[in-house]
Each structure stands twice: as C-alpha cells, then as structure tokens.
Design a protein around this motif. Structure first.
Motif, PDB file in Angstrom:
ATOM      1  N   VAL A 122       0.845  -1.191   0.000  1.00  0.00           N
ATOM      2  CA  VAL A 122       0.000   0.000   0.000  1.00  0.00           C
ATOM      3  C   VAL A 122       0.883   1.246   0.000  1.00  0.00           C
ATOM      4  CG1 VAL A 122      -1.800   1.273   1.231  1.00  0.00           C
ATOM      5  CG2 VAL A 122      -1.805  -1.247   1.236  1.00  0.00           C
ATOM      6  N   TYR A 123       0.670   2.138  -0.957  1.00  0.00           N
ATOM      7  CA  TYR A 123       1.456   3.367  -1.075  1.00  0.00           C
ATOM      8  C   TYR A 123       0.729   4.528  -0.404  1.00  0.00           C
ATOM      9  CZ  TYR A 123       4.336   0.897  -4.459  1.00  0.00           C
ATOM     10  OH  TYR A 123       5.177  -0.010  -5.060  1.00  0.00           O
ATOM     11  N   TYR A 124       1.509   5.465   0.135  1.00  0.00           N
ATOM     12  CA  TYR A 124       0.956   6.678   0.737  1.00  0.00           C
ATOM     13  C   TYR A 124       1.661   7.884   0.123  1.00  0.00           C
ATOM     14  CZ  TYR A 124       5.240   6.343   3.539  1.00  0.00           C
ATOM     15  OH  TYR A 124       6.555   6.255   3.926  1.00  0.00           O
ATOM     16  N   ASP A 125       1.046   9.064   0.241  1.00  0.00           N
ATOM     17  CA  ASP A 125       1.670  10.249  -0.364  1.00  0.00           C
ATOM     18  C   ASP A 125       2.070  11.297   0.675  1.00  0.00           C
ATOM     19  OD1 ASP A 125      -0.791  11.254   0.362  1.00  0.00           O
ATOM     20  OD2 ASP A 125      -1.362  11.939  -1.639  1.00  0.00           O
ATOM     21  N   PHE A 126       2.360  10.847   1.893  1.00  0.00           N
ATOM     22  CA  PHE A 126       2.908  11.756   2.899  1.00  0.00           C
ATOM     23  C   PHE A 126       4.419  11.891   2.685  1.00  0.00           C
ATOM     24  CE2 PHE A 126      -0.844   9.908   4.946  1.00  0.00           C
ATOM     25  CZ  PHE A 126      -1.509  11.059   5.350  1.00  0.00           C
ATOM     26  N   PRO A 127       4.993  13.066   2.943  1.00  0.00           N
ATOM     27  CA  PRO A 127       6.432  13.280   2.741  1.00  0.00           C
ATOM     28  C   PRO A 127       7.256  12.751   3.912  1.00  0.00           C
ATOM     29  CG  PRO A 127       5.433  15.311   3.482  1.00  0.00           C
ATOM     30  CD  PRO A 127       4.302  14.325   3.334  1.00  0.00           C
ATOM     31  N   ILE A 128       7.243  11.428   4.086  1.00  0.00           N
ATOM     32  CA  ILE A 128       7.922  10.806   5.214  1.00  0.00           C
ATOM     33  C   ILE A 128       8.352   9.409   4.793  1.00  0.00           C
ATOM     34  CG2 ILE A 128       5.698  10.019   6.133  1.00  0.00           C
ATOM     35  CD1 ILE A 128       6.803  10.263   8.924  1.00  0.00           C
ATOM     36  N   ASP A 129       9.543   8.987   5.191  1.00  0.00           N
ATOM     37  CA  ASP A 129      10.008   7.660   4.778  1.00  0.00           C
ATOM     38  C   ASP A 129       9.237   6.577   5.525  1.00  0.00           C
ATOM     39  OD1 ASP A 129      11.903   6.282   7.002  1.00  0.00           O
ATOM     40  OD2 ASP A 129      12.083   8.464   7.117  1.00  0.00           O
ATOM     41  N   SER A 130       9.225   5.388   4.968  1.00  0.00           N
ATOM     42  CA  SER A 130       8.342   4.337   5.490  1.00  0.00           C
ATOM     43  C   SER A 130       8.773   3.809   6.851  1.00  0.00           C
ATOM     44  CB  SER A 130       8.240   3.182   4.486  1.00  0.00           C
ATOM     45  OG  SER A 130       9.489   2.532   4.305  1.00  0.00           O
ATOM     46  N   TYR A 131      10.083   3.762   7.117  1.00  0.00           N
ATOM     47  CA  TYR A 131      10.506   3.326   8.452  1.00  0.00           C
ATOM     48  C   TYR A 131       9.990   4.295   9.521  1.00  0.00           C
ATOM     49  CZ  TYR A 131      13.704  -0.481   7.157  1.00  0.00           C
ATOM     50  OH  TYR A 131      14.222  -1.675   6.715  1.00  0.00           O
ATOM     51  N   THR A 132      10.121   5.586   9.254  1.00  0.00           N
ATOM     52  CA  THR A 132       9.667   6.584  10.225  1.00  0.00           C
ATOM     53  C   THR A 132       8.159   6.515  10.398  1.00  0.00           C
ATOM     54  OG1 THR A 132      11.503   8.040   9.678  1.00  0.00           O
ATOM     55  CG2 THR A 132       9.618   9.043  10.771  1.00  0.00           C
ATOM     56  N   LEU A 133       7.431   6.426   9.288  1.00  0.00           N
ATOM     57  CA  LEU A 133       5.974   6.353   9.383  1.00  0.00           C
ATOM     58  C   LEU A 133       5.532   5.133  10.180  1.00  0.00           C
ATOM     59  CD1 LEU A 133       3.305   7.177   6.800  1.00  0.00           C
ATOM     60  CD2 LEU A 133       3.288   4.879   7.759  1.00  0.00           C
ATOM     61  N   CYS A 134       6.112   3.986   9.883  1.00  0.00           N
ATOM     62  CA  CYS A 134       5.679   2.753  10.548  1.00  0.00           C
ATOM     63  C   CYS A 134       6.057   2.741  12.030  1.00  0.00           C
ATOM     64  CB  CYS A 134       6.260   1.542   9.830  1.00  0.00           C
ATOM     65  SG  CYS A 134       5.562   1.276   8.178  1.00  0.00           S
ATOM     66  N   ARG A 135       7.220   3.306  12.370  1.00  0.00           N
ATOM     67  CA  ARG A 135       7.595   3.388  13.784  1.00  0.00           C
ATOM     68  C   ARG A 135       6.676   4.346  14.538  1.00  0.00           C
ATOM     69  NH1 ARG A 135      13.079   3.899  11.825  1.00  0.00           N
ATOM     70  NH2 ARG A 135      14.184   1.909  11.954  1.00  0.00           N
ATOM     71  N   ARG A 136       6.410   5.491  13.945  1.00  0.00           N
ATOM     72  CA  ARG A 136       5.535   6.471  14.602  1.00  0.00           C
ATOM     73  C   ARG A 136       4.129   5.902  14.779  1.00  0.00           C
ATOM     74  NH1 ARG A 136       5.711  12.324  11.982  1.00  0.00           N
ATOM     75  NH2 ARG A 136       3.975  12.462  13.467  1.00  0.00           N
ATOM     76  N   MET A 137       3.642   5.197  13.792  1.00  0.00           N
ATOM     77  CA  MET A 137       2.304   4.601  13.886  1.00  0.00           C
ATOM     78  C   MET A 137       2.269   3.521  14.969  1.00  0.00           C
ATOM     79  SD  MET A 137      -0.086   3.149  10.830  1.00  0.00           S
ATOM     80  CE  MET A 137       1.138   2.005  10.198  1.00  0.00           C
ATOM     81  N   TYR A 138       3.301   2.725  15.031  1.00  0.00           N
ATOM     82  CA  TYR A 138       3.411   1.679  16.051  1.00  0.00           C
ATOM     83  C   TYR A 138       3.373   2.292  17.450  1.00  0.00           C
ATOM     84  CZ  TYR A 138       5.530  -2.373  18.480  1.00  0.00           C
ATOM     85  OH  TYR A 138       5.798  -3.421  19.315  1.00  0.00           O
ATOM     86  N   ASP A 139       4.156   3.357  17.649  1.00  0.00           N
ATOM     87  CA  ASP A 139       4.217   4.003  18.954  1.00  0.00           C
ATOM     88  C   ASP A 139       2.929   4.752  19.286  1.00  0.00           C
ATOM     89  OD1 ASP A 139       6.805   3.098  19.326  1.00  0.00           O
ATOM     90  OD2 ASP A 139       7.728   4.919  18.535  1.00  0.00           O
ATOM     91  N   SER A 140       2.288   5.293  18.271  1.00  0.00           N
ATOM     92  CA  SER A 140       1.113   6.132  18.482  1.00  0.00           C
ATOM     93  C   SER A 140      -0.157   5.326  18.744  1.00  0.00           C
ATOM     94  CB  SER A 140       0.895   7.034  17.263  1.00  0.00           C
ATOM     95  OG  SER A 140      -0.326   7.718  17.334  1.00  0.00           O
ATOM     96  N   CYS A 141      -0.379   4.294  17.932  1.00  0.00           N
ATOM     97  CA  CYS A 141      -1.667   3.591  18.033  1.00  0.00           C
ATOM     98  C   CYS A 141      -1.545   2.078  18.138  1.00  0.00           C
ATOM     99  CB  CYS A 141      -2.552   3.958  16.845  1.00  0.00           C
ATOM    100  SG  CYS A 141      -1.949   3.348  15.251  1.00  0.00           S
ATOM    101  N   GLY A 142      -0.318   1.549  18.024  1.00  0.00           N
ATOM    102  CA  GLY A 142      -0.121   0.111  18.199  1.00  0.00           C
ATOM    103  C   GLY A 142      -0.330  -0.722  16.951  1.00  0.00           C
ATOM    104  N   THR A 143      -0.626  -0.077  15.812  1.00  0.00           N
ATOM    105  CA  THR A 143      -0.780  -0.835  14.570  1.00  0.00           C
ATOM    106  C   THR A 143       0.594  -1.146  13.984  1.00  0.00           C
ATOM    107  OG1 THR A 143      -2.938   0.120  14.058  1.00  0.00           O
ATOM    108  CG2 THR A 143      -1.702  -0.799  12.224  1.00  0.00           C
ATOM    109  N   PHE A 144       0.812  -2.407  13.689  1.00  0.00           N
ATOM    110  CA  PHE A 144       2.114  -2.888  13.236  1.00  0.00           C
ATOM    111  C   PHE A 144       2.015  -3.361  11.795  1.00  0.00           C
ATOM    112  CE2 PHE A 144       5.198  -6.639  13.313  1.00  0.00           C
ATOM    113  CZ  PHE A 144       6.318  -5.857  13.112  1.00  0.00           C
TER     114      PHE A 144
END
Length: 376
Positions: A313-335
C-alpha cells in the motif's frame, strides 16, 4: 560469507511481539493443535498417545512417508521421492542456493520479493541481476526484459508466485513464457510458492514443477496451512541432478526434520481441504475489508492482490516508510512492514490474513494516525 541484513525479518523481530494490532503477519490466522484435531476430525487422545509413545530418534531421515505423500498431493506430477523436507520455506530456499549456486553463476531474481531470493545467491558470489516489478504492470514480470536479461545464458531464474509483498499472481500463460525463456539457457527456475493455493478465486494454481523439468518449488506449512510453529518446509523438483545435490548437501546442514513436526504436518496435509476452505474464506473476506478501507483513504493507493496474504500500500505523505511505521506503532499500536524493506519507498506491506477483529481495529487505528499526519 558476507550477506546483507535481512530487512523484513529484522523489522519483524524488533517489533512483532509488542504490537497491539499485528497486521504485518503474513500467515493465515494460526491454528492450535486443538483446532487442527477438530478440523481434521482426529481423536485427540489417540493421536497424542501414539505420538508420546514414540522414541525420540531422528525418525525418517528423508521424511516420513505420510508427510511426503501429503506434500506430493499438492502437485499434479510430483512423486514422494522427488520431495526434500526442509526447515521451513526459508530453509528450503537457502538449501537450493547452497546446493546449486557457485561463485560467478548468473542468477536473475525479481524485486520486490522475499529478500532471500536475491541476497543469498549474491552472498555466494553469484552475479545477481534484478528484474524490477512495476506497479503500472500490476507487479507482473516484463517478459521482454526478462528475455533480454537471460540472453547469453543464466544458471537460475528466481520468482515468488504469488508475490510477497504485492499479492500479484502470474497466470499459467505468463509462467509458460517464463519457462520458455529458462529452457533457452537450460536454467533452473526456482519459484517460492509459499502462498500457492491462497487465491481469490477457485481456479487451480499450477506449480512450476508441473510445467518444467528443471522447475523447483519451495513451500511450507506456515502460510497456507496456518502452522508456522511447525517448522517444516520442502523442496520439490523432477530434476534428478538437483535432487542428488540437495540430498548430498542436506547431510551437512540438517540430517532430518523433527518427527513431531512431521507428524503434525502430515495430519494437516491429510486434511488440506478443510484447512484450505477455512483459510480461503479468511483471506477473501478480509481482503474485502482492506479494499473498502483503502478506497476511503484519500492518501493511499494499491494494486488489489490476486492471491496470497499481503498487499503493498502506497501513501503520499512526505515521510520515509521506516519513520511512518515506527511512529504509527508508537502512536496507536498498529504494526505493518515498511515498504523500504523491499526497496519500495513510501509504501507499507499490510498482512490481511489476521483474525477479522484485529484487522478491523488495526485499520481503524491506522486511519486515526493518518488523520493526525494530515493535520501536521
């Protein structure tokens, strides 16, 4: 031997156990032994008493007859003596390269795909050339490009069908054309088929070993049969020279698989129709959930999978995928898994074969997180 870090597995190892909503998992929702007994109609005490009475020897060095007959039944033309049991599909893939690839051999592999298929032959000194699968071509191989890459000879072509992470599925017609390309060089054609049978329709999905004498199929009990805890996979091929090498090299790194793993796997394979009915229902219903969710998310896009358990799944936010996935994990627990693990920037791999409740809650939490990024 120098080998690149295994990006996907290192990510999973670091974060999987603490996830609130694990939708990075690639196996269909796992089953317990109790569930296996129920699905197969097996008398629990009888099975366990028989298993517990066995002496813990090496067992059948080349695999138990029941296991190999069960595996052979997944193919049209493979015989039990053409199957080499291994330690999971990862062990099977590694064993194929370890047995057949030498320094200087030319190997063609696809990307994105499971990293084993290109990093292991490269670590063995092979000259690895990458055929990039493109979103605009639904992640199917460009056959003209493949033919050009194979010109002048190639030792092995490596595919993953159905594809991880995209869920793309090569048709029998495409596979036939790939076989024709391989034949011109008398090349081995290794296909990691660990997601085979997990399709979105009921048409039979052919295996490469039923189409080509030098085709090599690897698979396991983990994805399709929901038994990752049974660390059991296999190699299947008609090629006698390859089989000779597999058995010879196996004496050095495996000897035999575990007799308890083999007994459980044989039971599951004898009940494959019941397990496949359960698991196809899960992936088909869950893909509908994922698809409806993506259609409502304006910043996301994907090519809807044809098979397997994962979507890229592609996204169009200006952020690399490692950072996005880590932030999402820490924020809401979705892995989920960063697309950069597959050299696919600004994307993430979502596994949609978890239990339905986990998938729905994980996607809902992700929506909340994406909304917060939108507000930044």
């Amino acid at each position: 031997m120098n080998i690149k870090p295994f990006a996907v597995e290192e990510w999973m190892n670091a974060y999987e156990t603490g996830a609130r909503y694990n939708i990075a998992e690639t196996c269909v929702d796992s089953i317990s032994l109790d569930e296996l007994f129920e699905l197969s109609g097996t008398h629990k005490e009888s099975f366990l008493n028989k298993l517990c009475a066995r002496r813990l020897t090496y067992g059948y060095i080349e695999g138990s007859p029941d296991l190999k007959e069960g595996i052979a039944a997944l193919y049209h033309t493979i015989r039990p003596d053409e199957i080499v049991p291994a330690h999971g599909a990862s062990g099977a893939n590694h064993h194929v390269f370890y047995s057949l690839i030498n320094p200087g051999d030319k190997v063609i592999s696809i990307m994105p795909s499971y990293q084993q298929l290109y990093s292991i032959p490269a670590s063995l000194g092979a000259k690895v050339e990458i055929l990039h699968l493109k979103k605009e071509n639904s992640y199917l191989p460009d056959l003209e490009e493949l033919e050009e890459m194979a010109r002048g000879g190639v030792k092995m072509i490596c595919l993953n069908n159905p594809n991880n992470p995209t869920g793309a599925l090569m048709s029998p017609e495409i596979l036939k054309k790939v076989v024709d390309i391989a034949k011109k060089s008398d090349a081995y054609l290794l296909v990691d088929e660990v997601y085979r049978h997990l399709t979105q329709d009921d048409e039979w999905q052919p295996s490469i070993v039923d189409m080509y004498e030098k085709g090599i199929s690897t698979s396991s009990m983990s994805k399709v049969f929901s038994l990752a805890g049974v660390r059991l996979g296999w190699i299947a091929t008609h090629d006698k020279d390859a089989l000779k090498q597999f058995w010879s090299h196996r004496d050095y790194n495996l000897i035999s698989c575990g007799m308890m793993d083999e007994a459980i796997a044989a039971l599951a394979l004898a009940s494959k129709n019941q397990i496949l009915e359960r698991n196809k229902k899960i992936i088909r219903e869950n893909l509908d959930i994922l698809d409806h969710w993506i259609q409502k998310e304006p910043r996301l896009s994907y090519v809807k999978p044809k098979a397997g358990t994962t979507a890229l799944v592609y996204y169009d936010f200006p952020i690399d995928s490692y950072t996005l996935c880590r932030r999402m994990y820490d924020s809401c627990g979705t892995f989920v898994t960063p697309g950069d693990c597959f050299d696919e920037p600004r994307s993430m791999r979502i596994g949609y074969a978890a239990d339905r409740d986990t998938l729905k809650k994980g996607l809902q939490a992700m929506s909340t997180f994406l909304d917060s990024l939108e507000a930044e």
